[in-house]
Enzyme design. Structure first.
Site, PDB file in Angstrom:
ATOM      1  N   HIS A   1       0.828  -1.200   0.000  1.00 55.47           N
ATOM      2  CA  HIS A   1       0.000   0.000   0.000  1.00 55.47           C
ATOM      3  C   HIS A   1       0.871   1.263   0.000  1.00 55.47           C
ATOM      4  O   HIS A   1       1.806   1.363   0.784  1.00 55.47           O
ATOM      5  CB  HIS A   1      -0.912  -0.009   1.244  1.00 55.47           C
ATOM      6  CG  HIS A   1      -1.742   1.233   1.399  1.00 55.47           C
ATOM      7  ND1 HIS A   1      -1.929   1.860   2.608  1.00 55.47           N
ATOM      8  CD2 HIS A   1      -2.420   1.958   0.484  1.00 55.47           C
ATOM      9  CE1 HIS A   1      -2.700   2.924   2.432  1.00 55.47           C
ATOM     10  NE2 HIS A   1      -3.020   3.009   1.161  1.00 55.47           N
TER      11      HIS A   1
HETATM   12 CA    CA Z   1       0.412  -0.389  -4.287  1.00 56.41          CA
END
Ligand code: CA
Ligand code: TV1
Ligand code: ZN
Length: 406
Positions: free
Chosen positions: A201
């Site tokens: 992320h």
């Molecule tokens: Ca990513």
């Protein structure tokens, strides 16, 4: 190589400084800057330098890095080395950043999440300061090429360090070159779309712009329990319900696509093109920053996806078709030979030479293998395989060994 041509209708610039290749995060640390040596040799071996303008990067200035990062943190990063670390930690202005603490793996952490203990995600290593300011300088030079209309696509494979926070290193990232680039872009472009195909992320970038409606962040990543333990895949954020800071004007200007392990090309293409396409249609960005972390490839040492280089490259092509000023950055990628294959392939795509790379590197352009193998930190066995494997088939062989079911 014959056949490599400059793209018609757009200009590409490539920003790099070979000094970053010689850095070592530590013997067993997964981040291997020499993957950039492999990438460079493939790019040069195919003659792609003739299709773009190449620029040797210089170090970013401390003032430039302060546009996002905390002054104490920037000063610490500019002075720190394994030799100076302990003394610096004792200085009053840094002491307030030094809680004696351990991470979940019992690694001792110093100020700013930095550490000289083995096993640390963000170690202090020789030449670190130079490394950090160089990859940042390359990203800022690439950004400047775009904002001054001198390039349509600018590439820095040594950048894309998306986890770094305002006053904290995280997940192998120390300076957030992406945030610094987007801050520069906002002086020129009304809206910037950030797309992150690293398997992790893009938390640092998302958090930096969580109140900013002129920046939309969009990350595709592995999310959820890691294995049969309760550990979550790093960094553990980026749920689908995470859409920017609630109640602020930035709400709905962050998008997250959390994904389970083993996603394949077809599934990834479906997700990427639908979500990215609709984000572009709705947000109408004036420029795009694409973080191309190669740890989303199948067979990656840390990643858990099953994407081939072909599909990874299709993400670059999809973004490129929108014909917006685009900054292409690296990021993660821990199976070095596949990182180099992917990023060389994507350099070819950016310059419209995507179909011209033959599976064999022209031998007269290959640096002497023996010279390569004497590198202390090189993985000698990789080089001969480089010449045999096709750039788009390499991942498949790995996948046979590592069958993952969605
Ligand atoms: Ca990513
Ligand atoms: C030293 C030596 C450090 C061996 C780190 C894998 C190591 C890892 C190591 C590692 C490793 C992570 C965590 C740490 C939870 C934290 C560039 C408290 C074999 C953009 C960063 C992943 C990804 C960090 C960066 C992650 C990027 N995974 N061996 N560390 N503990 N940290 O899980 O997005 O690709 O693994
Ligand atoms: Zn990653």
């Amino acid at each position: 190589e014959a056949g490599i041509t400059r793209p018609k209708g757009h200009k590409v610039s490539f920003h790099y400084n070979s000094t970053v290749e010689d850095m070592h995060f530590g013997k067993t640390h997964p981040m291997k800057p020499w993957r950039l040596t492999l990438t460079k040799h493939l790019v040069l071996g195919y003659g792609l330098q003739y299709a773009m303008d190449t620029y040797e990067a210089v170090k970013a200035g401390k003032d430039q890095v302060r546009a996002f990062h905390d002054t104490d943190y920037v000063d610490f990063l500019s002075q720190v080395s394994p030799q100076t670390f302990d003394a610096l930690c004792q200085e009053p202005r840094y002491r307030k950043h030094t809680p004696a603490r351990h991470d979940a793996d019992q690694v001792i952490l110093g100020p700013f999440n930095l550490s000289t203990s083995p096993g640390a995600d963000c170690p202090v290593f020789d030449g670190m300061s130079e490394y950090l300011f160089l990859y940042t300088g390359a990203t800022l030079a690439a950004t400047n090429q775009l904002t001054t209309n001198q390039s349509d696509i600018a590439i820095n494979w040594s950048g894309g360090l998306h986890h770094a926070h305002k006053s904290e290193a995280s997940g192998f990232c120390y300076i957030n070159d992406i945030v610094l680039s987007i801050i520069d872009m906002l002086r020129v472009y009304p809206r910037v779309l950030y797309i992150d195909i690293d398997v992790h992320h893009g938390d640092g970038v998302e958090q930096a712009f969580q109140r900013q409606p002129r920046v939309m962040t969009l990350s595709y990543h592995r999310y959820g329990p890691y294995d049969d333990t309760n550990n979550k895949f790093f960094p553990g954020t980026g749920d689908i319900t995470d859409v920017g800071l609630r109640g602020s004007i930035g709400e709905h200007f962050a998008l997250n696509v959390p994904i389970g392990s083993g996603i394949d090309d077809k599934q990834y293409k479906y997700l990427f093109e639908n979500v990215t396409g609709r984000a572009i249609d709705a947000f109408k960005p004036s420029a795009i920053v694409l973080q191309c972390g190669a740890d989303s490839l199948g067979g990656d040492r840390l990643g858990q996806f099953n994407i081939n280089i072909k599909q990874h490259g299709e993400c670059v092509n999809f973004v490129k078709r929108h014909r917006l000023p685009t900054l292409i950055l690296g990021g993660g990628g821990y199976t070095a030979r596949n990182v180099a294959r992917a990023w060389c392939h994507e350099t070819a795509l950016a310059t419209d030479n995507g179909t011209k790379l033959s599976p064999l590197i022209p031998l007269h352009l290959v640096p002497r293998p023996e010279a390569f193998q004497t590198r202390a930190h090189g993985d000698g066995q990789l080089f001969p395989r480089f010449q045999k494997d096709h750039r788009n088939e390499c991942v498949d062989a790995q996948l046979e060994l590592q069958v993952k079911v969605l």
